[in-house]
Design an enzyme around this catalytic site. Sequence first.
Site, short mmCIF file in Angstrom:
data_model
loop_
_atom_site.label_atom_id
_atom_site.label_comp_id
_atom_site.label_asym_id
_atom_site.label_seq_id
_atom_site.Cartn_x
_atom_site.Cartn_y
_atom_site.Cartn_z
N SER A 300 -4.83 31.69 43.62
CA SER A 300 -3.99 30.90 42.71
C SER A 300 -3.65 31.65 41.43
O SER A 300 -3.22 31.04 40.46
CB SER A 300 -4.66 29.57 42.38
N LYS A 343 -7.52 21.30 37.40
CA LYS A 343 -6.81 22.33 36.63
C LYS A 343 -5.94 21.72 35.54
O LYS A 343 -5.90 22.21 34.41
CB LYS A 343 -5.95 23.18 37.57
#
Length: 417
Positions: A300, A343
């Site tokens: 990511s 996140k």
Amino acid sequence: VSLGGVKDESDIRGHRKTYVGAMPGRIMNAMKLAGSKNPVVLLDEIDKMSNDFRGDPSSAMLEVLDSEQNNAFRDHYIEVPFDLSDVLFITTANTLDTVQAPLLDRMEVIELSSYTREEKFHIAKEHLIKKQEGKNGLKASQIRICNDAIYKLIDSYTREAGVRNLERQIGSLCRKAAKEIVEDGVKKVTFKADNLEKYLGHEKYLPDVVSDKDAVGSVNGLAWTSVGGVVMPLEVLVLDGKGRIELTGSLGDVMKESAKIAVSYCRSVADKYGIDKDFYEKKDLHIHAPEGAVPKDGPSAGVTMITGIISALGNIKVRSDVAMTGEITLSGKVLPIGGLREKTMAAYKAGVKTIIVPFANKADLDDVDDTVKLCCEFVFAKTIQDVLDVALIPNSKNNVPLELLSKNEPERKKLTV
């Protein structure tokens, strides 16, 4: 039924009556205690079972949990088949690594993520404080823990997936309040964010480091951890050299490969951003993720690396109020990621205003906390170009499309919610 430390098959299937001290197994004992043929049985800590010379209890659990054969479960003590097919078995585990594959195959796995900051706040305010007041002999009128103090307890004194340590800290405050009431004769003790240090000592965990100024080669990435999300800054430095790529910050194999993909993509769009085409022969790139002792890996960080490299090579500043997550392909497509809920909460905590996420993760926005959705702007990127258009600040020296990169340009919101 607690299975922690069970290492004898007889604990599950029972002992034969020929043995001294023979007794039924845990499962049949649980049925007896429940007093019902179709109870809910919670098998706690199934990953903590082990085996030794007395047999493998994990293998014995196969018959218990297999819906095709547990209608004739045979306990060695009872010696007659017993129908367990009407029982609802729920098992808990901290990790699946130690659960045998055949046993795991008979379960439907539901993974529970860590609590978010807002969830911990409401659990503490509505349950934990009242519980600890009762345990420490306090009335609600004698102690007050302000909202900002609860948030500070969550952010600066605990770092965990659940709320166990948070409850300990609240209990510690209650005991200190009780001591003050008894010794000093005060009527009420109030805890605020600015006086917590007096009672609990200095802060144990510092907030995530986020740049407060737009800078060249410094990008805010987002990472997932078992105790929630974190903002992971990424720094890129360009040096004269022979085209070497230096990677530091305890990066794993996946992130090293992301860096190679990022450099290759930057070569393909060098003209657009005023970057020398032969930078890969004359310049060295040093990519660093701060907190070097913490291992970092995962798919990511691709968009973060590309943004940092283009910023450093083209001398273009990156917005400090933007954080991003996503993986990229060589053709510039942005691939979906996991852990969006954690996140985005990390970005919100750090004061980030704009969060760039892959377009394929748009459906996952339902899982994101409402507080985050209200306070942050989301940009859904299909390609890396969508990311660069939002994150980079225009520079007249570069061939950067000003109409797309303007920080206050209303057209940019076509990509946002």
